[in-house]
Write a protein that holds these residues in place. Structure first.
Motif, PDB file in Angstrom:
ATOM      1  N   VAL A   1       0.805  -1.232   0.036  1.00  0.00           N
ATOM      2  CA  VAL A   1       0.148  -0.001   0.049  1.00  0.00           C
ATOM      3  C   VAL A   1       0.870   1.396   0.025  1.00  0.00           C
ATOM      4  O   VAL A   1       0.658   2.328  -0.751  1.00  0.00           O
ATOM      5  N   LYS A   2       1.648   1.401   1.009  1.00  0.00           N
ATOM      6  CA  LYS A   2       2.548   2.693   1.046  1.00  0.00           C
ATOM      7  C   LYS A   2       3.554   2.776  -0.251  1.00  0.00           C
ATOM      8  O   LYS A   2       3.701   3.896  -0.697  1.00  0.00           O
ATOM      9  N   TRP A   3       3.888   1.780  -0.784  1.00  0.00           N
ATOM     10  CA  TRP A   3       4.840   1.834  -2.002  1.00  0.00           C
ATOM     11  C   TRP A   3       3.911   2.415  -3.200  1.00  0.00           C
ATOM     12  O   TRP A   3       4.331   3.468  -3.928  1.00  0.00           O
ATOM     13  N   ILE A   4       2.711   1.855  -3.386  1.00  0.00           N
ATOM     14  CA  ILE A   4       1.828   2.553  -4.406  1.00  0.00           C
ATOM     15  C   ILE A   4       1.377   4.056  -4.150  1.00  0.00           C
ATOM     16  O   ILE A   4       1.560   4.738  -4.979  1.00  0.00           O
ATOM     17  N   GLU A   5       1.162   4.392  -2.747  1.00  0.00           N
ATOM     18  CA  GLU A   5       0.947   5.779  -2.425  1.00  0.00           C
ATOM     19  C   GLU A   5       1.949   6.701  -2.812  1.00  0.00           C
ATOM     20  O   GLU A   5       1.608   7.864  -3.041  1.00  0.00           O
ATOM     21  N   THR A   6       3.437   6.282  -2.910  1.00  0.00           N
ATOM     22  CA  THR A   6       4.320   7.054  -2.884  1.00  0.00           C
ATOM     23  C   THR A   6       4.809   7.067  -4.425  1.00  0.00           C
ATOM     24  O   THR A   6       5.315   8.152  -5.079  1.00  0.00           O
ATOM     25  N   ASN A   7       4.750   5.726  -5.333  1.00  0.00           N
ATOM     26  CA  ASN A   7       5.190   5.650  -6.634  1.00  0.00           C
ATOM     27  C   ASN A   7       4.319   5.559  -7.462  1.00  0.00           C
ATOM     28  O   ASN A   7       4.768   5.250  -8.797  1.00  0.00           O
ATOM     29  N   VAL A   8       2.918   5.664  -7.345  1.00  0.00           N
ATOM     30  CA  VAL A   8       2.087   5.376  -8.595  1.00  0.00           C
ATOM     31  C   VAL A   8       1.260   6.730  -8.521  1.00  0.00           C
ATOM     32  O   VAL A   8       0.717   7.427  -7.556  1.00  0.00           O
ATOM     33  N   SER A   9       0.950   7.255  -9.697  1.00  0.00           N
ATOM     34  CA  SER A   9       0.170   8.242  -9.634  1.00  0.00           C
ATOM     35  C   SER A   9      -1.238   7.997 -10.640  1.00  0.00           C
ATOM     36  O   SER A   9      -1.247   7.034 -11.333  1.00  0.00           O
ATOM     37  N   PHE A  10      -2.365   8.894 -10.232  1.00  0.00           N
ATOM     38  CA  PHE A  10      -3.717   8.480 -10.940  1.00  0.00           C
ATOM     39  C   PHE A  10      -4.639   9.566 -11.374  1.00  0.00           C
ATOM     40  O   PHE A  10      -5.401  10.058 -10.805  1.00  0.00           O
ATOM     41  N   PRO A  11      -3.910  10.115 -12.192  1.00  0.00           N
ATOM     42  CA  PRO A  11      -4.487  11.315 -12.958  1.00  0.00           C
ATOM     43  C   PRO A  11      -6.219  11.246 -13.538  1.00  0.00           C
ATOM     44  O   PRO A  11      -6.417   9.790 -13.889  1.00  0.00           O
TER      45      PRO A  11
END
Length: 498
Positions: A218-228
Motif C-alpha cells: 500500500v505505502k509503495w503505491i501511494e508514493t510511486n504510482v499516480s492516478f490522473p
C-alpha cells in the motif's frame, strides 16, 4: 480493385488507397500498456498516440494492447493477424468518410492465455503508463456501500489465485508488487472510462483490494504510482458488417475489425504523471489542473443524454440513436432534461459555453452516418445510471429541485428491463445484473417501488419520497399510455408553465 489484407507486409500497397502510418513501427518501444482494446480505445487514445508518433523523434510511446477477458478473443486474434494495425473510419456529418490506418498498437497480449506475460509486461521498466478502458462496471464499486465489492466471485478468485487473476485489480497488484521487489520505478495508472473522478476511483478501488491482497504494498503505491483524472469523449458505435464491406469495396482494404467514429474528439487530462508522459497536447489533448468540471458536464449531459435516447428509443422500437433524436418529441424531452434538471447542478464551468455544448450534443447525436446502436448504448445500464443520471437526481433532491424527468427515465428503464418494447419485440438486454434486473422489473409490475430496491444501483434513493412519488407516477403513466404520449404530455406541461 484488388483487395489487400491489412497487415505490415501490405502497408505499402495500401498506402496508395488510404493514409497509413508514416513512422517506423519497428523502432517503437512500448511505453504504454492499455487494458481493454475495444473500439473506443482505438478511436481515442490509440488515435491520439498515432498522431503523435508521426513526429519521427518520438519512439518511446508505442502501445501494448491487453485483451483482459475471455470474450476478447476475437479482437486479440484480429490484431495479432493484422500486426496490430486497424483502419479508423471517421464518419463526417456530410456523409463523407475519412479513412486511415492506425499503427500505435505494436504489441498485443491475451490475458487468459498467459497471465504471467501480462503481469511481466505491466512490470517492465520501459512501461511508464498503464491505461484502462474496462467499462464503468469494471471498477467493482458498490453504489450502496460506496466501497469495493469483495463479494464479487472474480475478486474472490483473484485473492486465492494471485498468478492467474481474472480482474484488473489482480493484474495491477502483482505487476506493482514486481516493480517494488525489483527496485524499479513506479508508473502512472490512467483511467479512460466514463466515471467522474476516474483517477480517484481507480486509486481508491485498487488500494481497497491491495490492503487485503498485499497489505505491504500500500505505502509503495501511494508514493510511486499516480492516478490522473481524465475526461474522454468520442462517439464510437460498434463496427457493423456493412462497415467492413464498405471499406473493402471503396478502398480494397480487407480489415476484419475497423473502427468507426464521429469527427468530434476530446481528451481533458489532469497533468499528474509520475514517470513522464507523451506530449498528447501537441495533437489536441488538453492538460489541466482540475478535470472535474469537464467530467461532470460530459457525464451528466452527453452520457446521460445517450441513456435518455437509448432507453426511450428502445421502448418505442428504434434501433439507432439518430432515429431517437430525430423524433422531435424525444428531442424536446432531452433538451428540457438538460436545461431544467442537469444545468442547474453543474456549477461554474469556467471557459465553457454550455449552451453551445448542448446544441452540439444534439447535432452529434443526430449524425445519421454514425448509426450508433441503441443496443450498445443501453448495455450495462446498471453501471451507467448511477454515474450518469443519479448524481443529478441526488443534487436536485438536496435543493428541492426538479427530478421528474430523471424519475421518468428510471421508470422507463424498469419497463425496458422487462425485455420487450412497446410493439412486443424482444429487447437484447446486455447487463452484468441482468438476472436481478429481470426479477425486480417483474416485481415492479405489481409494486413499482420494487425496482428501486436494487441498492447496489440506487443506494438509499428508495427513501427519497419526492423521487419515489415521481417515479411511481411515471411508471404507471408509461404502462398505461406508452412512452411517446407521456413524453408529449410532459413537454406540453413544461411549455405551458413557461
Amino acid at each position: 480493385m484488388k483487395n489487400y489484407k491489412l497487415n505490415s507486409e501490405n502497408l505499402s500497397a495500401i498506402s496508395e488507397r488510404i493514409s497509413i502510418p508514416k513512422y517506423d513501427r519497428s523502432k517503437l518501444k512500448t511505453g504504454i500498456v492499455h487494458v481493454g482494446i475495444g473500439g473506443f480505445h482505438r478511436a481515442h487514445e490509440a488515435f491520439y498516440t498515432d498522431q503523435l508518433l508521426h513526429n519521427q523523434n518520438i519512439t518511446d510511446w508505442g502501445i501494448c494492447g491487453v485483451a483482459l477477458l475471455d470474450f476478447d478473443t476475437k479482437i486479440y486474434n484480429t490484431l495479432k493477424e493484422q500486426d496490430g494495425l486497424y483502419t479508423l473510419i471517421i464518419k463526417e456529418l456530410d456523409g463523407t468518410h475519412k479513412k486511415q490506418v492506425i499503427g500505435s498498437i505494436v504489441e498485443y497480449l491475451f490475458a487468459p492465455e498467459d497471465p504471467i506475460k501480462v503481469i511481466e509486461k505491466m512490470a517492465s521498466p520501459e512501461v511508464k503508463i498503464i491505461t484502462l478502458t474496462i467499462t464503468e462496471g469494471g471498477y467493482n464499486y458498490n453504489e450502496a456501500t460506496k466501497d469495493f465489492d469483495f463479494n464479487n466471485s472474480l475478486i474472490k478468485h483473484d485473492l486465492k489465485n494471485i498468478f492467474t487473476p481474472k480482474t484488473i485489480f489482480g493484474y495491477l497488484t502483482q505487476a506493482l508488487k514486481l516493480r517494488k521487489e525489483r527496485g524499479l520505478k513506479g508508473c502512472t495508472i490512467q483511467s479512460c472510462d466514463n466515471i467522474q473522478g476516474n483517477g480517484h476511483m481507480t486509486k481508491r478501488m485498487l488500494l481497497s483490494y491491495v490492503k487485503i491482497a498485499e497489505p505491504n504494498l500500500v505505502k509503495w503505491i501511494e508514493t510511486n504510482v499516480s492516478f490522473p483524472n481524465a475526461m474522454v469523449d468520442r462517439i464510437t458505435p460498434a463496427t457493423s458488417e456493412s462497415d467492413i464491406l464498405m471499406l473493402k469495396e471503396t478502398s480494397g482494404v480487407d480489415d476484419a475489425w475497423p473502427v468507426v467514429c464521429e469527427p468530434f474528439r476530446q481528451w481533458v487530462i489532469e497533468d499528474d504523471f509520475i514517470e513522464g508522459r507523451p506530449a498528447w497536447e501537441t495533437v489536441g489533448a488538453q492538460f489541466v489542473a482540475n478535470v472535474e468540471p469537464y467530467e461532470k458536464m460530459k457525464l451528466s449531459l452527453l452520457n446521460a443524454g445517450h441513456s435518455v435516447l437509448g432507453i426511450l428509443g428502445a421502448l418505442i422500437g428504434y434501433s439507432t440513436i439518430d432515429e431517437a433524436v430525430h423524433n422531435e418529441n424525444i428531442k424536446t424531452f432531452l433538451n428540457n432534461y438538460m436545461n431544467i434538471e442537469v444545468t442547474p447542478v453543474l456549477g461554474d464551468l469556467e471557459g465553457i459555453n454550455l449552451s453551445e455544448y448542448k446544441t452540439s450534443l444534439l447535432e452529434r447525436f443526430g449524425n445519421m452516418n454514425i448509426k450508433d446502436q441503441i443496443d450498445r448504448i443501453c448495455s450495462e445500464s446498471s453501471a451507467k445510471f448511477p454515474i450518469f443520471i443519479l448524481p443529478t437526481v441526488n443534487s436536485q433532491l438536496k435543493k428541492n429541485g426538479s427530478i421528474k424527468m430523471a424519475a421518468f427515465m428510471v421508470a422507463a428503464w424498469a419497463i425496458y428491463s422487462l425485455g420487450k418494447d412497446e410493439n412486443g419485440k424482444v429487447l437484447n438486454i446486455k447487463d452484468a445484473l441482468k438476472l436481478i434486473l429481470d426479477i425486480k422489473a417483474n416485481a415492479a409490475k405489481e409494486n413499482p417501488k420494487a425496482f428501486l430496491e436494487i441498492d447496489s444501483i440506487f443506494g438509499n434513493l428508495i427513501d427519497a419520497t419526492p423521487f419515489v412519488d415521481a417515479y411511481t407516477s411515471a411508471y404507471k403513466n408509461i404502462t398505461t399510455n406508452g412512452v411517446e404520449k407521456c413524453v408529449i404530455e410532459m413537454n406540453n406541461n413544461l411549455a405551458n408553465n413557461n
